[in-house]
Design a protein around this motif. Structure first.
Motif, short mmCIF file in Angstrom:
data_model
loop_
_atom_site.label_atom_id
_atom_site.label_comp_id
_atom_site.label_asym_id
_atom_site.label_seq_id
_atom_site.Cartn_x
_atom_site.Cartn_y
_atom_site.Cartn_z
N PHE A 186 6.93 -0.84 79.53
CA PHE A 186 6.81 -2.30 79.47
C PHE A 186 6.26 -2.76 78.11
CE2 PHE A 186 7.21 -1.95 84.05
CZ PHE A 186 7.91 -3.11 84.39
N THR A 187 5.62 -1.85 77.36
CA THR A 187 5.10 -2.23 76.05
C THR A 187 6.17 -2.17 74.96
OG1 THR A 187 4.41 0.03 75.49
CG2 THR A 187 2.84 -1.33 76.70
N PHE A 244 -1.17 2.25 68.36
CA PHE A 244 -1.50 2.04 69.77
C PHE A 244 -0.46 2.71 70.67
CE2 PHE A 244 -0.31 -0.58 73.43
CZ PHE A 244 -1.47 -0.53 74.19
N PHE A 245 0.82 2.48 70.37
CA PHE A 245 1.89 3.02 71.21
C PHE A 245 1.89 4.55 71.19
CE2 PHE A 245 6.28 4.30 72.09
CZ PHE A 245 6.52 3.59 73.26
N VAL A 250 0.63 9.87 73.55
CA VAL A 250 -0.16 11.11 73.53
C VAL A 250 -1.00 11.23 74.79
CG1 VAL A 250 -2.06 12.31 72.37
CG2 VAL A 250 -0.21 11.32 71.03
N GLU A 251 -1.58 10.11 75.21
CA GLU A 251 -2.41 10.14 76.42
C GLU A 251 -1.57 10.49 77.64
OE1 GLU A 251 -5.67 7.32 78.75
OE2 GLU A 251 -4.61 6.58 76.99
N VAL A 252 -0.37 9.91 77.74
CA VAL A 252 0.52 10.23 78.85
C VAL A 252 0.89 11.71 78.84
CG1 VAL A 252 2.84 9.84 79.78
CG2 VAL A 252 1.46 7.90 79.04
N TRP A 253 1.22 12.23 77.66
CA TRP A 253 1.63 13.63 77.55
C TRP A 253 0.47 14.59 77.85
CZ3 TRP A 253 0.45 17.41 73.62
CH2 TRP A 253 1.21 18.57 73.72
N THR A 254 -0.73 14.25 77.37
CA THR A 254 -1.87 15.16 77.55
C THR A 254 -2.42 15.10 78.97
OG1 THR A 254 -3.27 13.44 76.57
CG2 THR A 254 -2.63 15.30 75.17
N VAL A 255 -2.15 14.03 79.72
CA VAL A 255 -2.53 14.02 81.14
C VAL A 255 -1.79 15.14 81.86
CG1 VAL A 255 -2.21 12.73 83.28
CG2 VAL A 255 -3.26 11.63 81.34
N VAL A 256 -0.52 15.33 81.50
CA VAL A 256 0.26 16.42 82.09
C VAL A 256 -0.33 17.77 81.69
CG1 VAL A 256 2.55 17.47 82.28
CG2 VAL A 256 2.32 14.99 82.06
N MET A 257 -0.74 17.89 80.42
CA MET A 257 -1.30 19.15 79.91
C MET A 257 -2.76 19.34 80.32
SD MET A 257 1.39 20.16 78.41
CE MET A 257 0.76 21.63 77.62
N GLU A 258 -3.39 18.30 80.90
CA GLU A 258 -4.79 18.34 81.34
C GLU A 258 -5.73 18.68 80.17
OE1 GLU A 258 -5.49 20.09 85.41
OE2 GLU A 258 -3.50 20.87 85.02
N ILE A 272 -8.37 0.95 68.67
CA ILE A 272 -8.22 0.42 67.30
C ILE A 272 -7.41 -0.88 67.29
CG2 ILE A 272 -7.19 0.89 65.04
CD1 ILE A 272 -7.82 3.82 65.44
N PHE A 273 -6.36 -0.94 68.10
CA PHE A 273 -5.45 -2.09 68.06
C PHE A 273 -6.15 -3.40 68.40
CE2 PHE A 273 -1.67 -4.31 70.20
CZ PHE A 273 -1.31 -4.94 69.02
#
Length: 303
Positions: A186-187, A244-245, A250-258, A272-273
Motif C-alpha cells: 500500500f506504500t 523508509f521503503f 528489510v524488516e519484512v525479510w528479516t522477520v522471516v529470518m528471525e 528517519i523518514f
C-alpha cells in the motif's frame, strides 16, 4: 542479543524520535499561532499541520512498537497487541505518506509550467484535487485495515491450532506473507505518484530554462528559483521515502529470518523518514525558516 548493540540502537532511535517530535511540533506550533493571529490558514499550511500531527502520532506508535519488540516480544504473538500495533502503524503511516504526497501535488501544480488545458484545469482546482486524492486514499486505508484484521486472525488461528506451523521459521514466514508484505504494497502507490510528479517537475524546469535562453538573458528568475526549491524538497522526500521503503522491506525479510538485530536496525531507519523530513520542510518553507531563526531570540526574551 548483544546488550551494547541494543543500547546503541536505542540511543540512535531516541535521537531521531526527539528530532521528529521537535520538528513536527515546531511546524504545528508555528501554523497554529499564525492561524490564531491571522484568523485564516492557507491550504499549504493545512497540509503541513495535518502532516506534522500524523507524524507525531506515527513516532509515538514506533516508540511503542520498539518497546514491545525489546521488552515484551511475546506480546507480538497476541491478537490484541498485533491489532493495536499494526492498525496504528497502518493509519498513521498511511496519513503521513499521503499527506506528503498531497504536498508534492501542491508544489507541482503551483510551480510547474505547462500549456495544457487539463493542467490549467487542475491548477485552478488544486485544493479540491488534493482533497479528493486524500479522500480516495481513505478508501485504500479502509481496505488495508480490513485486510490486516482478517489476516491477523488467520495468522493467530494457524499459530494456535495448526500443528504444521509449530516450526518457528514457518510461523514467521507466514506472518510476513499474511501481514507485513500486503501492508508494504500500500506504500507503493503514493511513491509512484510522487516519482511521476518529480519527473514532470524536472521536465517543466527544463522547458522553462530553454524558453528563458531564447527569450531573456540569464536564467535565475523567481520562477526558476521556485522550480529549484520545489525539486529540492521533492528530492529530499523521495530519498527519505526510498530509505523508509527499503527499511520496511528489510524488516519484512528479516522477520522471516528471525534476525532481531537487523529488525531493530530497520526500525531505526524507518524513524528517519518522519523525523528528518520535518526538518527539510522547515528549511524549505520561508515562514518556518524565519520562525526557526527567530526562535533563539524568542526563548531569550521568555527565559
Amino acid at each position: 542479543m548483544d546488550g551494547v548493540l541494543v543500547i546503541t540502537l536505542t540511543i540512535i532511535f531516541i535521537a531521531y524520535f526527539i528530532i521528529g517530535i521537535l520538528g513536527n511540533g515546531f511546524i504545528i506550533m508555528v501554523n497554529c499561532l499564525d492561524w490564531v493571529k491571522r484568523r485564516k490558514i492557507t491550504s499549504m499550511d493545512q497540509i503541513l499541520t495535518a502532516l506534522a500531527i500524523s507524524r507525531l502520532i506515527l513516532l509515538l506508535t514506533l516508540v511503542i512498537d520498539w518497546r514491545v519488540s525489546i521488552i515484551y516480544p511475546l506480546l507480538l504473538r497476541t491478537r490484541t497487541m498485533l491489532r493495536i500495533l499494526h492498525i496504528s502503524w497502518a493509519v498513521t503511516n498511511h496519513l503521513s505518506i499521503w499527506l506528503a504526497t498531497g504536498l508534492c501535488i501542491f508544489y507541482f501544480l503551483k510551480i510547474a509550467i505547462f500549456s495544457n488545458p487539463l493542467f490549467y484545469y487542475l491548477k485552478w482546482r488544486v485544493t479540491k484535487l488534493i482533497a479528493m486524492t486524500l479522500l480516495m486514499s481513505l478508501v485504500l486505508l479502509g481496505i488495508n485495515i480490513v485486510m490486516l484484521i482478517t489476516r491477523i486472525d488467520v495468522w493467530i488461528y494457524k499459530s494456535n491450532w495448526d500443528m504444521s506451523y509449530n516450526s518457528s521459521s514457518r510461523l514467521f514466514a507466514e506472518y510476513s506473507r499474511l501481514i507485513l508484505f500486503p501492508n508494504l504494497m500500500f506504500t507503493l502507490i503514493p511513491f509512484v505518484i510522487s516519482l511521476a510528479i518529480f519527473l514532470l517537475l524536472i521536465f517543466s524546469l527544463w522547458k522553462h530554462l530553454r524558453n528563458m535562453q531564447h527569450n531573456a538573458p540569464g536564467w535565475r528568475n523567481a520562477s526558476t528559483l521556485a522550480h529549484i526549491r520545489a525539486l529540492q524538497v521533492i528530492i529530499a522526500f523521495l530519498l527519505l521515502y526510498i530509505t523508509f521503503f527499503l527499511s520496511v522491506v528489510v524488516e519484512v525479510w528479516t522477520v522471516v529470518m528471525e534476525n532481531m538485530r537487523v529488525i531493530l536496525v530497520a526500525q531505526v531507519m524507518v524513524t528517519i523518514f518522519p523525523a528528518v523530513h520535518s526538518c527539510v520542510l522547515i528549511l524549505a518553507n520561508d515562514k518556518m525558516r524565519q520562525a526557526w531563526l527567530l526562535l533563539p531570540w524568542w526563548l531569550r526574551c521568555r527565559f
